[in-house]
Design a protein around this motif. Sequence first.
Motif, PDB file in Angstrom:
ATOM      1  N   LYS A 122     -43.822   2.160 -47.693  1.00  0.00           N
ATOM      2  CA  LYS A 122     -44.806   2.970 -46.971  1.00  0.00           C
ATOM      3  C   LYS A 122     -44.862   2.716 -45.346  1.00  0.00           C
ATOM      4  O   LYS A 122     -44.738   3.671 -44.486  1.00  0.00           O
ATOM      5  N   ILE A 123     -44.449   1.313 -45.054  1.00  0.00           N
ATOM      6  CA  ILE A 123     -44.276   0.871 -43.755  1.00  0.00           C
ATOM      7  C   ILE A 123     -42.969   1.747 -43.278  1.00  0.00           C
ATOM      8  O   ILE A 123     -42.928   2.074 -42.036  1.00  0.00           O
ATOM      9  N   GLU A 124     -41.863   1.721 -44.010  1.00  0.00           N
ATOM     10  CA  GLU A 124     -40.548   2.305 -43.416  1.00  0.00           C
ATOM     11  C   GLU A 124     -40.955   3.906 -43.183  1.00  0.00           C
ATOM     12  O   GLU A 124     -40.346   4.488 -42.238  1.00  0.00           O
ATOM     13  N   GLN A 125     -41.629   4.555 -44.075  1.00  0.00           N
ATOM     14  CA  GLN A 125     -41.845   5.993 -43.973  1.00  0.00           C
ATOM     15  C   GLN A 125     -42.701   6.126 -42.525  1.00  0.00           C
ATOM     16  O   GLN A 125     -42.587   6.942 -41.862  1.00  0.00           O
ATOM     17  N   GLU A 126     -43.683   5.179 -42.392  1.00  0.00           N
ATOM     18  CA  GLU A 126     -44.443   5.357 -41.046  1.00  0.00           C
ATOM     19  C   GLU A 126     -43.427   5.094 -39.758  1.00  0.00           C
ATOM     20  O   GLU A 126     -43.817   5.880 -38.969  1.00  0.00           O
ATOM     21  N   GLN A 150     -40.480   5.921 -39.664  1.00  0.00           N
ATOM     22  CA  GLN A 150     -39.536   7.021 -39.300  1.00  0.00           C
ATOM     23  C   GLN A 150     -40.321   8.128 -38.909  1.00  0.00           C
ATOM     24  O   GLN A 150     -39.884   8.843 -37.862  1.00  0.00           O
ATOM     25  N   VAL A 151     -41.790   8.250 -39.166  1.00  0.00           N
ATOM     26  CA  VAL A 151     -42.323   9.358 -38.482  1.00  0.00           C
ATOM     27  C   VAL A 151     -42.949   8.903 -37.120  1.00  0.00           C
ATOM     28  O   VAL A 151     -42.683   9.901 -36.126  1.00  0.00           O
ATOM     29  N   LYS A 152     -43.082   7.589 -36.647  1.00  0.00           N
ATOM     30  CA  LYS A 152     -43.214   7.529 -35.422  1.00  0.00           C
ATOM     31  C   LYS A 152     -42.140   7.433 -34.634  1.00  0.00           C
ATOM     32  O   LYS A 152     -41.997   8.008 -33.445  1.00  0.00           O
ATOM     33  N   ASP A 153     -40.805   7.067 -35.058  1.00  0.00           N
ATOM     34  CA  ASP A 153     -39.726   7.353 -34.500  1.00  0.00           C
ATOM     35  C   ASP A 153     -39.332   8.663 -34.296  1.00  0.00           C
ATOM     36  O   ASP A 153     -38.761   9.175 -32.971  1.00  0.00           O
ATOM     37  N   ALA A 154     -39.484   9.547 -34.984  1.00  0.00           N
ATOM     38  CA  ALA A 154     -39.596  11.164 -34.749  1.00  0.00           C
ATOM     39  C   ALA A 154     -40.252  11.770 -33.805  1.00  0.00           C
ATOM     40  O   ALA A 154     -39.770  12.471 -32.994  1.00  0.00           O
ATOM     41  N   LEU A 155     -41.476  11.173 -33.871  1.00  0.00           N
ATOM     42  CA  LEU A 155     -42.317  11.722 -32.967  1.00  0.00           C
ATOM     43  C   LEU A 155     -42.118  11.195 -31.323  1.00  0.00           C
ATOM     44  O   LEU A 155     -42.218  11.822 -30.463  1.00  0.00           O
ATOM     45  N   THR A 156     -41.730   9.831 -31.627  1.00  0.00           N
ATOM     46  CA  THR A 156     -41.377   9.410 -30.312  1.00  0.00           C
ATOM     47  C   THR A 156     -40.126  10.194 -29.284  1.00  0.00           C
ATOM     48  O   THR A 156     -40.332  10.382 -28.251  1.00  0.00           O
ATOM     49  N   GLN A 157     -39.104  10.414 -30.184  1.00  0.00           N
ATOM     50  CA  GLN A 157     -37.949  11.268 -29.529  1.00  0.00           C
ATOM     51  C   GLN A 157     -38.618  12.800 -29.069  1.00  0.00           C
ATOM     52  O   GLN A 157     -37.921  12.971 -28.097  1.00  0.00           O
ATOM     53  N   ILE A 158     -39.373  13.358 -29.729  1.00  0.00           N
ATOM     54  CA  ILE A 158     -39.878  14.518 -29.423  1.00  0.00           C
ATOM     55  C   ILE A 158     -40.618  14.444 -28.052  1.00  0.00           C
ATOM     56  O   ILE A 158     -40.519  14.993 -27.007  1.00  0.00           O
ATOM     57  N   VAL A 159     -41.446  13.261 -28.172  1.00  0.00           N
ATOM     58  CA  VAL A 159     -42.822  13.046 -26.892  1.00  0.00           C
ATOM     59  C   VAL A 159     -41.393  12.820 -25.485  1.00  0.00           C
ATOM     60  O   VAL A 159     -42.139  13.095 -24.704  1.00  0.00           O
ATOM     61  N   TYR A 188     -44.051  19.182 -36.570  1.00  0.00           N
ATOM     62  CA  TYR A 188     -43.676  17.964 -37.110  1.00  0.00           C
ATOM     63  C   TYR A 188     -45.011  17.275 -37.443  1.00  0.00           C
ATOM     64  O   TYR A 188     -45.186  16.622 -38.411  1.00  0.00           O
ATOM     65  N   ALA A 189     -45.704  17.072 -36.235  1.00  0.00           N
ATOM     66  CA  ALA A 189     -47.053  16.279 -36.455  1.00  0.00           C
ATOM     67  C   ALA A 189     -48.221  16.879 -37.321  1.00  0.00           C
ATOM     68  O   ALA A 189     -48.672  16.080 -37.823  1.00  0.00           O
ATOM     69  N   SER A 190     -48.134  18.190 -37.580  1.00  0.00           N
ATOM     70  CA  SER A 190     -49.102  18.893 -38.454  1.00  0.00           C
ATOM     71  C   SER A 190     -48.829  18.395 -39.608  1.00  0.00           C
ATOM     72  O   SER A 190     -49.645  19.003 -40.757  1.00  0.00           O
ATOM     73  N   GLN A 191     -47.844  17.834 -40.087  1.00  0.00           N
ATOM     74  CA  GLN A 191     -47.057  17.289 -41.619  1.00  0.00           C
ATOM     75  C   GLN A 191     -48.027  16.063 -41.864  1.00  0.00           C
ATOM     76  O   GLN A 191     -47.948  15.594 -42.871  1.00  0.00           O
ATOM     77  N   HIS A 192     -48.796  15.596 -40.937  1.00  0.00           N
ATOM     78  CA  HIS A 192     -49.024  14.088 -40.958  1.00  0.00           C
ATOM     79  C   HIS A 192     -50.585  14.064 -40.374  1.00  0.00           C
ATOM     80  O   HIS A 192     -51.045  14.963 -39.643  1.00  0.00           O
ATOM     81  N   PRO A 193     -51.311  13.071 -40.974  1.00  0.00           N
ATOM     82  CA  PRO A 193     -52.580  12.770 -40.547  1.00  0.00           C
ATOM     83  C   PRO A 193     -52.773  12.625 -38.884  1.00  0.00           C
ATOM     84  O   PRO A 193     -52.210  11.993 -38.150  1.00  0.00           O
TER      85      PRO A 193
END
Length: 252
Positions: free
Chosen positions: A21-25, A27-36, A86-91
């Motif tokens: 779960k930590i690894e999945q989170e 990955q999500v944060k890293d992907a968001l960071t790249q877009i931002v 991407y963000a809309s796929q997550h809380p």
Amino acid sequence: MSSGSPSRLLDPAIFPDLKDKIEQETQVKDALTQIVQKLEATNSYAQGLLSRIHATPANIVNPGLLAEVELEVKKEIEIIKELSDYASQHPYYKYNQKWSWTMNHVLFTVILCGFLGGMATETKPGEFGRLLTPDDISEILQVPVNVKDRDVFHITIEEYLTALTMLCDELSRLATNSVTLKDFDQAVQIQSFVKELFGGFLLLNLKNDPLRKRVDGVKYAVKKTEEIVYDLTVRKLVAPPGDASSSGEMVG
């Protein structure tokens, strides 16, 4: 029970599951960071273009400048769509802190460009456009505002209001530079607008502490612009408030 046997109180699958779960989170944060980061870079360039207004009298602001900013905003819209998808796929409220600061600045860029006469706002040479509303922003950026019934990427009212406080700060700086450029009428227009906008803020019952502090800080922008206009009036560079003969030319 021997010391080498597993405890019946602990499920050995807990920590591997938590690790996943930590690894999945992450990955999500890293992907968001790249877009931002892409969005930040594009918006920084747009703000750099807008900073030229501090060295240009309002009556000769090049429409090409606003067109350049609008072109950058179009690029931002594409990046925001990527972010939204991407963000809309997550809380939303689990990750929105990753982009909220950047979205504050994007909204500020769009609002300032519109206020200067860009973003299809109606204006005349030497005059400002109008203040874009949340619905205007939603239409321009193609993102919903203040969504409460579903967990999707959206612009919050807090982000819009924060952008307005940033606008006040920028305009108070512009008022000072307008005087340096002998564009006295612009300083007077800014003072009137900032004061009116602060009056609107006072009607709000804000619960968000950081936002409330930013709104409280707008009073200093009001004070700064009032001092500028007062000094211009005393020096007879502009007519007193309410005088129809108000002019940006020196009297006497």
